[in-house]
Write a protein that holds these residues in place. Structure first.
Motif, PDB file in Angstrom:
ATOM      1  N   ARG A 198      -5.826  -6.753  -4.179  1.00 32.97           N
ATOM      2  CA  ARG A 198      -4.510  -7.292  -4.504  1.00 32.97           C
ATOM      3  C   ARG A 198      -3.441  -6.541  -3.729  1.00 32.97           C
ATOM      4  O   ARG A 198      -3.598  -5.368  -3.405  1.00 32.97           O
ATOM      5  CB  ARG A 198      -4.198  -7.153  -5.998  1.00 32.97           C
ATOM      6  N   VAL A 199      -2.337  -7.226  -3.512  1.00 36.63           N
ATOM      7  CA  VAL A 199      -1.155  -6.620  -2.907  1.00 36.63           C
ATOM      8  C   VAL A 199       0.026  -6.899  -3.825  1.00 36.63           C
ATOM      9  O   VAL A 199       0.204  -8.035  -4.289  1.00 36.63           O
ATOM     10  CB  VAL A 199      -0.880  -7.200  -1.499  1.00 36.63           C
ATOM     11  N   ALA A 200       0.816  -5.865  -4.098  1.00 35.54           N
ATOM     12  CA  ALA A 200       2.040  -6.013  -4.884  1.00 35.54           C
ATOM     13  C   ALA A 200       3.234  -5.862  -3.957  1.00 35.54           C
ATOM     14  O   ALA A 200       3.260  -4.956  -3.128  1.00 35.54           O
ATOM     15  CB  ALA A 200       2.096  -4.970  -5.987  1.00 35.54           C
ATOM     16  N   ILE A 201       4.200  -6.742  -4.092  1.00 34.43           N
ATOM     17  CA  ILE A 201       5.457  -6.657  -3.371  1.00 34.43           C
ATOM     18  C   ILE A 201       6.493  -6.168  -4.364  1.00 34.43           C
ATOM     19  O   ILE A 201       6.724  -6.809  -5.402  1.00 34.43           O
ATOM     20  CB  ILE A 201       5.865  -8.037  -2.785  1.00 34.43           C
ATOM     21  N   GLN A 202       7.085  -5.016  -4.066  1.00 33.15           N
ATOM     22  CA  GLN A 202       8.034  -4.390  -4.985  1.00 33.15           C
ATOM     23  C   GLN A 202       9.335  -4.075  -4.255  1.00 33.15           C
ATOM     24  O   GLN A 202       9.305  -3.618  -3.108  1.00 33.15           O
ATOM     25  CB  GLN A 202       7.457  -3.080  -5.540  1.00 33.15           C
ATOM     26  N   TYR A 203      10.445  -4.273  -4.939  1.00 31.47           N
ATOM     27  CA  TYR A 203      11.753  -3.946  -4.381  1.00 31.47           C
ATOM     28  C   TYR A 203      12.241  -2.637  -4.988  1.00 31.47           C
ATOM     29  O   TYR A 203      11.975  -2.339  -6.154  1.00 31.47           O
ATOM     30  CB  TYR A 203      12.740  -5.081  -4.626  1.00 31.47           C
ATOM     31  N   VAL A 204      12.947  -1.851  -4.193  1.00 30.86           N
ATOM     32  CA  VAL A 204      13.387  -0.525  -4.620  1.00 30.86           C
ATOM     33  C   VAL A 204      14.414  -0.624  -5.732  1.00 30.86           C
ATOM     34  O   VAL A 204      14.347   0.092  -6.719  1.00 30.86           O
ATOM     35  CB  VAL A 204      13.950   0.273  -3.414  1.00 30.86           C
ATOM     36  N   GLN A 205      15.384  -1.510  -5.584  1.00 30.17           N
ATOM     37  CA  GLN A 205      16.403  -1.696  -6.614  1.00 30.17           C
ATOM     38  C   GLN A 205      15.835  -2.562  -7.733  1.00 30.17           C
ATOM     39  O   GLN A 205      15.259  -3.612  -7.484  1.00 30.17           O
ATOM     40  CB  GLN A 205      17.648  -2.361  -6.022  1.00 30.17           C
ATOM     41  N   SER A 253       7.707   5.170 -11.088  1.00 32.27           N
ATOM     42  CA  SER A 253       7.218   4.169 -12.032  1.00 32.27           C
ATOM     43  C   SER A 253       5.700   4.091 -11.962  1.00 32.27           C
ATOM     44  O   SER A 253       5.074   4.671 -11.085  1.00 32.27           O
ATOM     45  CB  SER A 253       7.828   2.801 -11.723  1.00 32.27           C
ATOM     46  N   ASP A 254       5.133   3.350 -12.904  1.00 30.59           N
ATOM     47  CA  ASP A 254       3.706   3.085 -12.870  1.00 30.59           C
ATOM     48  C   ASP A 254       3.435   2.018 -11.818  1.00 30.59           C
ATOM     49  O   ASP A 254       4.285   1.173 -11.534  1.00 30.59           O
ATOM     50  CB  ASP A 254       3.217   2.577 -14.226  1.00 30.59           C
ATOM     51  N   SER A 255       2.242   2.040 -11.269  1.00 30.22           N
ATOM     52  CA  SER A 255       1.855   1.036 -10.293  1.00 30.22           C
ATOM     53  C   SER A 255       1.794  -0.332 -10.961  1.00 30.22           C
ATOM     54  O   SER A 255       1.317  -0.460 -12.089  1.00 30.22           O
ATOM     55  CB  SER A 255       0.478   1.376  -9.704  1.00 30.22           C
ATOM     56  N   PRO A 256       2.249  -1.378 -10.285  1.00 26.27           N
ATOM     57  CA  PRO A 256       2.136  -2.711 -10.853  1.00 26.27           C
ATOM     58  C   PRO A 256       0.701  -3.254 -10.794  1.00 26.27           C
ATOM     59  O   PRO A 256       0.400  -4.272 -11.402  1.00 26.27           O
ATOM     60  CB  PRO A 256       3.066  -3.550  -9.975  1.00 26.27           C
ATOM     61  N   LEU A 257      -0.172  -2.556 -10.086  1.00 25.71           N
ATOM     62  CA  LEU A 257      -1.569  -2.970  -9.957  1.00 25.71           C
ATOM     63  C   LEU A 257      -2.441  -2.173 -10.927  1.00 25.71           C
ATOM     64  O   LEU A 257      -2.175  -0.999 -11.190  1.00 25.71           O
ATOM     65  CB  LEU A 257      -2.044  -2.773  -8.516  1.00 25.71           C
ATOM     66  N   ARG A 258      -3.488  -2.800 -11.426  1.00 28.00           N
ATOM     67  CA  ARG A 258      -4.316  -2.170 -12.463  1.00 28.00           C
ATOM     68  C   ARG A 258      -5.280  -1.116 -11.941  1.00 28.00           C
ATOM     69  O   ARG A 258      -5.746  -0.277 -12.690  1.00 28.00           O
ATOM     70  CB  ARG A 258      -5.110  -3.229 -13.208  1.00 28.00           C
ATOM     71  N   ALA A 270       3.086   0.243   2.424  1.00 28.82           N
ATOM     72  CA  ALA A 270       3.906   0.072   3.622  1.00 28.82           C
ATOM     73  C   ALA A 270       5.318  -0.319   3.193  1.00 28.82           C
ATOM     74  O   ALA A 270       5.489  -1.232   2.376  1.00 28.82           O
ATOM     75  CB  ALA A 270       3.321  -0.985   4.543  1.00 28.82           C
ATOM     76  N   CYS A 271       6.310   0.371   3.733  1.00 29.01           N
ATOM     77  CA  CYS A 271       7.712   0.073   3.428  1.00 29.01           C
ATOM     78  C   CYS A 271       8.188  -1.128   4.236  1.00 29.01           C
ATOM     79  O   CYS A 271       7.751  -1.330   5.369  1.00 29.01           O
ATOM     80  CB  CYS A 271       8.595   1.276   3.769  1.00 29.01           C
ATOM     81  N   PHE A 272       9.082  -1.914   3.653  1.00 23.31           N
ATOM     82  CA  PHE A 272       9.695  -3.024   4.373  1.00 23.31           C
ATOM     83  C   PHE A 272      10.512  -2.450   5.531  1.00 23.31           C
ATOM     84  O   PHE A 272      11.114  -1.378   5.389  1.00 23.31           O
ATOM     85  CB  PHE A 272      10.649  -3.813   3.482  1.00 23.31           C
ATOM     86  N   PRO A 273      10.602  -3.154   6.651  1.00 26.84           N
ATOM     87  CA  PRO A 273      11.399  -2.663   7.774  1.00 26.84           C
ATOM     88  C   PRO A 273      12.877  -2.464   7.430  1.00 26.84           C
ATOM     89  O   PRO A 273      13.534  -1.585   7.974  1.00 26.84           O
ATOM     90  CB  PRO A 273      11.242  -3.755   8.836  1.00 26.84           C
ATOM     91  N   ASP A 274      13.402  -3.255   6.477  1.00 30.86           N
ATOM     92  CA  ASP A 274      14.811  -3.115   6.089  1.00 30.86           C
ATOM     93  C   ASP A 274      15.023  -2.107   4.959  1.00 30.86           C
ATOM     94  O   ASP A 274      16.128  -1.961   4.446  1.00 30.86           O
ATOM     95  CB  ASP A 274      15.403  -4.471   5.704  1.00 30.86           C
ATOM     96  N   GLN A 275      13.976  -1.418   4.529  1.00 34.05           N
ATOM     97  CA  GLN A 275      14.001  -0.371   3.519  1.00 34.05           C
ATOM     98  C   GLN A 275      14.354  -0.871   2.119  1.00 34.05           C
ATOM     99  O   GLN A 275      14.711  -0.087   1.246  1.00 34.05           O
ATOM    100  CB  GLN A 275      14.967   0.756   3.902  1.00 34.05           C
ATOM    101  N   SER A 276      14.245  -2.169   1.865  1.00 33.74           N
ATOM    102  CA  SER A 276      14.614  -2.709   0.558  1.00 33.74           C
ATOM    103  C   SER A 276      13.456  -2.674  -0.441  1.00 33.74           C
ATOM    104  O   SER A 276      13.666  -2.883  -1.630  1.00 33.74           O
ATOM    105  CB  SER A 276      15.118  -4.149   0.694  1.00 33.74           C
ATOM    106  N   GLY A 277      12.239  -2.408   0.037  1.00 31.31           N
ATOM    107  CA  GLY A 277      11.095  -2.388  -0.853  1.00 31.31           C
ATOM    108  C   GLY A 277       9.839  -1.986  -0.120  1.00 31.31           C
ATOM    109  O   GLY A 277       9.889  -1.418   0.976  1.00 31.31           O
ATOM    110  N   PHE A 278       8.680  -2.305  -0.732  1.00 34.33           N
ATOM    111  CA  PHE A 278       7.404  -1.907  -0.147  1.00 34.33           C
ATOM    112  C   PHE A 278       6.299  -2.833  -0.633  1.00 34.33           C
ATOM    113  O   PHE A 278       6.450  -3.542  -1.633  1.00 34.33           O
ATOM    114  CB  PHE A 278       7.070  -0.452  -0.498  1.00 34.33           C
ATOM    115  N   ALA A 279       5.192  -2.827   0.078  1.00 33.72           N
ATOM    116  CA  ALA A 279       3.980  -3.544  -0.314  1.00 33.72           C
ATOM    117  C   ALA A 279       2.921  -2.491  -0.635  1.00 33.72           C
ATOM    118  O   ALA A 279       2.773  -1.509   0.082  1.00 33.72           O
ATOM    119  CB  ALA A 279       3.504  -4.458   0.804  1.00 33.72           C
ATOM    120  N   LEU A 280       2.194  -2.718  -1.713  1.00 32.94           N
ATOM    121  CA  LEU A 280       1.187  -1.772  -2.188  1.00 32.94           C
ATOM    122  C   LEU A 280      -0.147  -2.491  -2.285  1.00 32.94           C
ATOM    123  O   LEU A 280      -0.250  -3.538  -2.928  1.00 32.94           O
ATOM    124  CB  LEU A 280       1.608  -1.244  -3.568  1.00 32.94           C
ATOM    125  N   GLY A 281      -1.185  -1.958  -1.619  1.00 33.23           N
ATOM    126  CA  GLY A 281      -2.519  -2.547  -1.664  1.00 33.23           C
ATOM    127  C   GLY A 281      -3.446  -1.713  -2.535  1.00 33.23           C
ATOM    128  O   GLY A 281      -3.271  -0.507  -2.657  1.00 33.23           O
TER     129      GLY A 281
END
Length: 185
Positions: A131-138, A103-108, A115-126
């Motif tokens: 800005r930091v975006a919190i995104q879930y994989v599903q 997908s496209d980055s949610p940040l402009r 960095a991936c979440f420890p539970d593998q459900s998503g990631f944080a993008l700086g």
């Protein structure tokens, strides 16, 4: 090919295979990551090709990325790559031949770290825009995805890039920025 239980290191210009000075050829590198779950190196070289070692075959799998890799993170079987064209590619390392999601980055602005979440459900993008975006994989609940501003000096209206994101195993995380500070969230 990458071999199991070997250490790889990345400098600004090269990926080197260790141990010993006679071990393996050097290759020009852009971005590399030591995937801790199996002590192997996942690398993206200047040719924008993602190289993932196959766990059982001890041979590498190569995947052509859309652009140069600016940031990469892996936890368990989740691998997230942020590229120069503001694309985010998510891979399942059990089947890395094609992206699980792209997908496209949610940040402009340009991505700086991921960095991936420890539970593998998503990631944080700086990004470089502080800005930091919190995104879930599903994509089942897109309302859970969000972004927030950080690493800013409100007195001078200065905005600093987010340089690093690190998660604690319980889900809290910290960011470090070019303003010389870190914040826990």
């Amino acid at each position: 090919p990458f071999l199991k239980k070997q250490l790889y290191a990345l400098g600004v210009e090269q990926i080197k295979q260790y141990p010993g000075p006679e071990a393996g050829p050097e290759q020009k590198g852009q971005c590399a990551l030591d995937a801790q779950h199996d002590a192997q190196c996942i690398a993206v070289l200047r040719d924008s090709v993602l190289r993932v070692p196959q766990q059982l075959l001890c041979t590498q799998c190569t995947v052509q990325l859309t652009e140069r890799c600016y940031a990469m993170s892996a936890v368990g079987s989740l691998l997230v790559c942020a590229t120069a064209d503001r694309k985010i590619s998510i891979y399942n390392l059990a089947q890395p031949q094609r992206p699980f999601n792209a997908s496209d980055s949610p940040l402009r602005h340009q991505s700086r770290c991921v960095a991936c979440f420890p539970d593998q459900s998503g990631f944080a993008l700086g990004s470089i825009e502080g800005r930091v975006a919190i995104q879930y994989v599903q994509d089942q609940q897109p309302s859970k995805n969000f972004a927030f501003k950080c690493h800013r000096d409100n007195q001078n209206n200065d905005i600093y890039p987010v340089n690093a994101i690190a998660f604690h195993k319980y889900g809290t995380f910290a960011t470090a920025g070019s303003d010389g500070t870190f914040h826990s969230w």
